[in-house]
Design a protein around this motif. Structure first.
Motif, PDB file in Angstrom:
ATOM      1  N   ASP A  37       0.859  -1.183   0.000  1.00 40.92           N
ATOM      2  CA  ASP A  37       0.000   0.000   0.000  1.00 40.92           C
ATOM      3  C   ASP A  37       0.901   1.240   0.000  1.00 40.92           C
ATOM      4  O   ASP A  37       1.612   1.483   0.978  1.00 40.92           O
ATOM      5  N   PRO A  38       0.884   2.031  -1.083  1.00 36.31           N
ATOM      6  CA  PRO A  38       1.778   3.199  -1.161  1.00 36.31           C
ATOM      7  C   PRO A  38       1.565   4.204  -0.023  1.00 36.31           C
ATOM      8  O   PRO A  38       2.515   4.833   0.432  1.00 36.31           O
ATOM      9  N   THR A  39       0.329   4.333   0.448  1.00 36.90           N
ATOM     10  CA  THR A  39       0.059   5.264   1.543  1.00 36.90           C
ATOM     11  C   THR A  39       0.743   4.804   2.822  1.00 36.90           C
ATOM     12  O   THR A  39       1.332   5.611   3.543  1.00 36.90           O
ATOM     13  N   GLU A  40       0.695   3.510   3.099  1.00 36.02           N
ATOM     14  CA  GLU A  40       1.384   2.975   4.280  1.00 36.02           C
ATOM     15  C   GLU A  40       2.884   3.182   4.172  1.00 36.02           C
ATOM     16  O   GLU A  40       3.545   3.513   5.159  1.00 36.02           O
ATOM     17  N   VAL A  41       3.423   2.979   2.985  1.00 41.02           N
ATOM     18  CA  VAL A  41       4.855   3.173   2.769  1.00 41.02           C
ATOM     19  C   VAL A  41       5.220   4.642   2.982  1.00 41.02           C
ATOM     20  O   VAL A  41       6.206   4.962   3.645  1.00 41.02           O
ATOM     21  N   GLY A  88       9.728  -1.278   5.278  1.00 38.72           N
ATOM     22  CA  GLY A  88       9.540  -2.706   5.071  1.00 38.72           C
ATOM     23  C   GLY A  88       9.706  -3.127   3.623  1.00 38.72           C
ATOM     24  O   GLY A  88       9.537  -4.298   3.290  1.00 38.72           O
ATOM     25  N   LEU A  89      10.045  -2.200   2.754  1.00 40.02           N
ATOM     26  CA  LEU A  89      10.288  -2.534   1.343  1.00 40.02           C
ATOM     27  C   LEU A  89      11.751  -2.888   1.142  1.00 40.02           C
ATOM     28  O   LEU A  89      12.631  -2.354   1.818  1.00 40.02           O
ATOM     29  N   ARG A 127      15.230  -2.687  -0.942  1.00 42.20           N
ATOM     30  CA  ARG A 127      15.878  -1.534  -1.576  1.00 42.20           C
ATOM     31  C   ARG A 127      15.446  -1.371  -3.034  1.00 42.20           C
ATOM     32  O   ARG A 127      15.144  -0.266  -3.477  1.00 42.20           O
ATOM     33  N   GLY A 128      15.390  -2.473  -3.775  1.00 46.95           N
ATOM     34  CA  GLY A 128      14.986  -2.409  -5.181  1.00 46.95           C
ATOM     35  C   GLY A 128      13.554  -1.927  -5.347  1.00 46.95           C
ATOM     36  O   GLY A 128      13.274  -1.077  -6.202  1.00 46.95           O
ATOM     37  N   SER A 129      12.652  -2.443  -4.525  1.00 50.12           N
ATOM     38  CA  SER A 129      11.247  -2.028  -4.602  1.00 50.12           C
ATOM     39  C   SER A 129      11.090  -0.563  -4.232  1.00 50.12           C
ATOM     40  O   SER A 129      10.311   0.171  -4.848  1.00 50.12           O
ATOM     41  N   LEU A 130      11.843  -0.157  -3.235  1.00 52.14           N
ATOM     42  CA  LEU A 130      11.781   1.232  -2.777  1.00 52.14           C
ATOM     43  C   LEU A 130      12.183   2.186  -3.897  1.00 52.14           C
ATOM     44  O   LEU A 130      11.475   3.139  -4.215  1.00 52.14           O
ATOM     45  N   TYR A 131      13.317   1.909  -4.527  1.00 50.65           N
ATOM     46  CA  TYR A 131      13.797   2.807  -5.567  1.00 50.65           C
ATOM     47  C   TYR A 131      13.044   2.636  -6.880  1.00 50.65           C
ATOM     48  O   TYR A 131      12.899   3.594  -7.633  1.00 50.65           O
TER      49      TYR A 131
END
Length: 192
Positions: free
Chosen positions: A8-12, A38-39, A41-45
Protein backbone atom coordinates in the motif's frame (compact mmCIF):
# COMPACT_ATOMS: atom_id res chain seq x y z
CA UNK A 1 11.03 -8.59 6.44
CA UNK A 2 10.29 -6.86 3.11
CA UNK A 3 6.68 -6.15 2.20
CA UNK A 4 5.05 -8.20 -0.53
CA UNK A 5 5.06 -6.73 -4.02
CA UNK A 6 1.47 -5.45 -3.67
CA UNK A 7 2.25 -2.92 -0.93
CA UNK A 8 0.00 0.00 0.00
CA UNK A 9 1.78 3.20 -1.16
CA UNK A 10 0.06 5.26 1.54
CA UNK A 11 1.38 2.98 4.28
CA UNK A 12 4.86 3.17 2.77
CA UNK A 13 4.67 6.98 2.62
CA UNK A 14 3.47 7.13 6.23
CA UNK A 15 6.44 4.99 7.25
CA UNK A 16 8.78 7.20 5.21
CA UNK A 17 7.30 10.32 6.84
CA UNK A 18 8.04 8.82 10.25
CA UNK A 19 11.61 7.87 9.28
CA UNK A 20 12.47 11.26 7.77
CA UNK A 21 10.73 13.04 10.67
CA UNK A 22 12.82 11.20 13.26
CA UNK A 23 16.16 11.45 11.48
CA UNK A 24 16.00 14.34 9.02
CA UNK A 25 16.70 14.10 5.31
CA UNK A 26 20.49 13.98 5.31
CA UNK A 27 20.80 11.56 8.23
CA UNK A 28 18.29 9.09 6.78
CA UNK A 29 20.11 6.31 4.97
CA UNK A 30 18.74 3.94 2.35
CA UNK A 31 18.91 1.21 5.01
CA UNK A 32 16.82 3.37 7.39
CA UNK A 33 14.17 3.65 4.68
CA UNK A 34 14.27 -0.09 3.96
CA UNK A 35 13.83 -0.84 7.66
CA UNK A 36 11.23 1.89 8.17
CA UNK A 37 9.04 1.06 5.19
CA UNK A 38 9.54 -2.71 5.07
CA UNK A 39 10.29 -2.53 1.34
CA UNK A 40 13.37 -4.01 -0.20
CA UNK A 41 15.88 -1.53 -1.58
CA UNK A 42 14.99 -2.41 -5.18
CA UNK A 43 11.25 -2.03 -4.60
CA UNK A 44 11.78 1.23 -2.78
CA UNK A 45 13.80 2.81 -5.57
CA UNK A 46 11.69 1.25 -8.31
CA UNK A 47 8.56 2.80 -6.77
CA UNK A 48 9.98 6.18 -5.74
CA UNK A 49 13.09 6.51 -7.99
CA UNK A 50 15.32 8.15 -5.35
CA UNK A 51 15.64 9.14 -1.73
CA UNK A 52 15.00 12.73 -2.79
CA UNK A 53 11.76 11.83 -4.58
CA UNK A 54 10.60 9.73 -1.64
CA UNK A 55 11.28 12.69 0.65
CA UNK A 56 9.21 15.01 -1.56
CA UNK A 57 6.39 12.48 -1.64
CA UNK A 58 6.66 12.12 2.15
CA UNK A 59 6.41 15.91 2.53
CA UNK A 60 3.28 15.90 0.37
CA UNK A 61 1.78 13.11 2.51
CA UNK A 62 2.71 14.96 5.69
CA UNK A 63 0.91 18.05 4.39
CA UNK A 64 -2.19 16.01 3.62
CA UNK A 65 -2.41 14.77 7.18
CA UNK A 66 -1.11 17.73 9.18
CA UNK A 67 -2.84 20.54 7.29
CA UNK A 68 -6.10 18.60 7.18
CA UNK A 69 -5.87 18.13 10.96
CA UNK A 70 -5.46 21.89 11.47
CA UNK A 71 -8.31 22.66 9.06
CA UNK A 72 -10.64 20.27 10.90
CA UNK A 73 -9.82 21.80 14.30
CA UNK A 74 -10.36 25.30 12.94
CA UNK A 75 -13.80 24.50 11.57
CA UNK A 76 -15.01 22.75 14.74
CA UNK A 77 -17.47 24.57 17.00
CA UNK A 78 -16.23 27.32 19.32
CA UNK A 79 -15.05 30.89 19.29
CA UNK A 80 -12.04 31.87 17.24
CA UNK A 81 -9.93 32.02 20.41
CA UNK A 82 -11.08 28.55 21.51
CA UNK A 83 -10.33 27.06 18.10
CA UNK A 84 -6.90 28.70 17.81
CA UNK A 85 -6.08 27.60 21.37
CA UNK A 86 -7.15 24.06 20.43
CA UNK A 87 -4.81 24.05 17.41
CA UNK A 88 -1.87 25.47 19.36
CA UNK A 89 -2.39 23.22 22.38
CA UNK A 90 -2.51 20.26 20.01
CA UNK A 91 1.02 21.25 18.98
CA UNK A 92 2.04 21.49 22.64
CA UNK A 93 0.59 18.04 23.27
CA UNK A 94 2.43 16.62 20.25
CA UNK A 95 5.69 18.05 21.49
CA UNK A 96 5.38 17.11 25.16
CA UNK A 97 2.75 14.42 25.55
CA UNK A 98 4.36 11.29 24.16
CA UNK A 99 7.59 9.45 23.60
CA UNK A 100 7.44 10.65 19.97
CA UNK A 101 7.52 14.27 21.16
CA UNK A 102 10.26 16.77 20.45
CA UNK A 103 10.28 15.96 16.74
CA UNK A 104 9.07 19.37 15.71
CA UNK A 105 7.25 19.63 12.41
CA UNK A 106 8.47 17.75 9.33
CA UNK A 107 7.81 20.81 7.14
CA UNK A 108 9.71 23.13 9.49
CA UNK A 109 12.52 20.60 9.80
CA UNK A 110 12.68 20.38 5.99
CA UNK A 111 12.69 24.19 5.70
CA UNK A 112 15.59 24.42 8.14
CA UNK A 113 17.54 21.61 6.50
CA UNK A 114 16.85 22.15 2.79
CA UNK A 115 14.98 25.45 2.42
CA UNK A 116 16.74 27.65 -0.11
CA UNK A 117 18.95 24.72 -1.16
CA UNK A 118 16.46 22.44 -2.89
CA UNK A 119 13.92 24.42 -4.92
CA UNK A 120 11.33 21.63 -5.03
CA UNK A 121 11.47 21.03 -1.28
CA UNK A 122 11.31 24.79 -0.68
CA UNK A 123 8.20 25.02 -2.89
CA UNK A 124 6.55 22.02 -1.17
CA UNK A 125 7.20 23.48 2.29
CA UNK A 126 5.95 26.90 1.16
CA UNK A 127 2.76 25.28 -0.13
CA UNK A 128 2.27 23.54 3.23
CA UNK A 129 2.75 26.79 5.14
CA UNK A 130 0.43 28.70 2.78
CA UNK A 131 -2.30 26.09 3.14
CA UNK A 132 -2.28 26.40 6.93
CA UNK A 133 -2.02 30.20 6.74
CA UNK A 134 -5.02 30.29 4.39
CA UNK A 135 -7.03 28.18 6.84
CA UNK A 136 -6.19 30.59 9.67
CA UNK A 137 -6.98 33.59 7.47
CA UNK A 138 -10.40 32.24 6.51
CA UNK A 139 -11.32 31.73 10.16
CA UNK A 140 -10.06 35.17 11.21
CA UNK A 141 -12.03 36.75 8.35
CA UNK A 142 -15.19 34.95 9.49
CA UNK A 143 -14.52 35.95 13.11
CA UNK A 144 -14.12 39.59 12.06
CA UNK A 145 -17.38 39.38 10.09
CA UNK A 146 -19.13 37.98 13.19
CA UNK A 147 -17.66 40.67 15.45
CA UNK A 148 -15.47 38.27 17.47
CA UNK A 149 -12.42 40.35 16.63
CA UNK A 150 -12.18 44.02 15.80
CA UNK A 151 -13.06 45.24 12.31
CA UNK A 152 -9.65 46.95 12.13
CA UNK A 153 -7.82 43.61 12.51
CA UNK A 154 -6.25 42.26 9.33
CA UNK A 155 -7.14 38.55 8.99
CA UNK A 156 -4.06 37.84 6.85
CA UNK A 157 -1.70 39.48 9.35
CA UNK A 158 -3.34 37.56 12.22
CA UNK A 159 -3.01 34.34 10.22
CA UNK A 160 0.70 34.92 9.64
CA UNK A 161 1.25 35.80 13.30
CA UNK A 162 -0.57 32.63 14.41
CA UNK A 163 1.32 30.53 11.86
CA UNK A 164 4.61 31.89 13.21
CA UNK A 165 3.51 31.07 16.76
CA UNK A 166 2.45 27.57 15.76
CA UNK A 167 5.69 26.73 14.01
CA UNK A 168 7.66 28.51 16.72
CA UNK A 169 6.06 26.11 19.21
CA UNK A 170 7.32 23.23 17.07
CA UNK A 171 10.88 24.56 17.22
CA UNK A 172 10.72 25.47 20.91
CA UNK A 173 9.11 22.12 21.63
CA UNK A 174 12.37 20.39 20.83
CA UNK A 175 13.80 21.72 24.10
CA UNK A 176 11.17 23.65 26.11
CA UNK A 177 8.81 22.20 28.68
CA UNK A 178 5.01 22.15 28.58
CA UNK A 179 4.63 25.18 30.86
CA UNK A 180 6.78 27.37 28.63
CA UNK A 181 4.91 26.27 25.52
CA UNK A 182 1.52 26.87 27.16
CA UNK A 183 2.63 30.42 28.01
CA UNK A 184 3.36 31.01 24.32
CA UNK A 185 -0.14 29.75 23.47
CA UNK A 186 -1.87 32.05 25.97
CA UNK A 187 0.19 35.07 24.90
CA UNK A 188 -0.70 34.36 21.27
CA UNK A 189 -4.42 34.11 22.08
CA UNK A 190 -4.28 37.44 23.95
CA UNK A 191 -2.86 39.13 20.84
CA UNK A 192 -6.23 39.05 19.12
Amino acid sequence: MPRPKGFDPTEVLDAAVDTFWRKGYAATSAQDLVEGTGLGRGSLYHSFSSKQQLFKDALRRYEETSATRVEEMLTAPGTIRERIRRVLMDVVEDETGSSDGHRGCLAVNAALELGGIDDEVTARVRHNFERVEDAFQAEFAAARQEGEIGAERDPRALARFTLAAMYGLRVLGKTADRRALAQVVETTIQAF
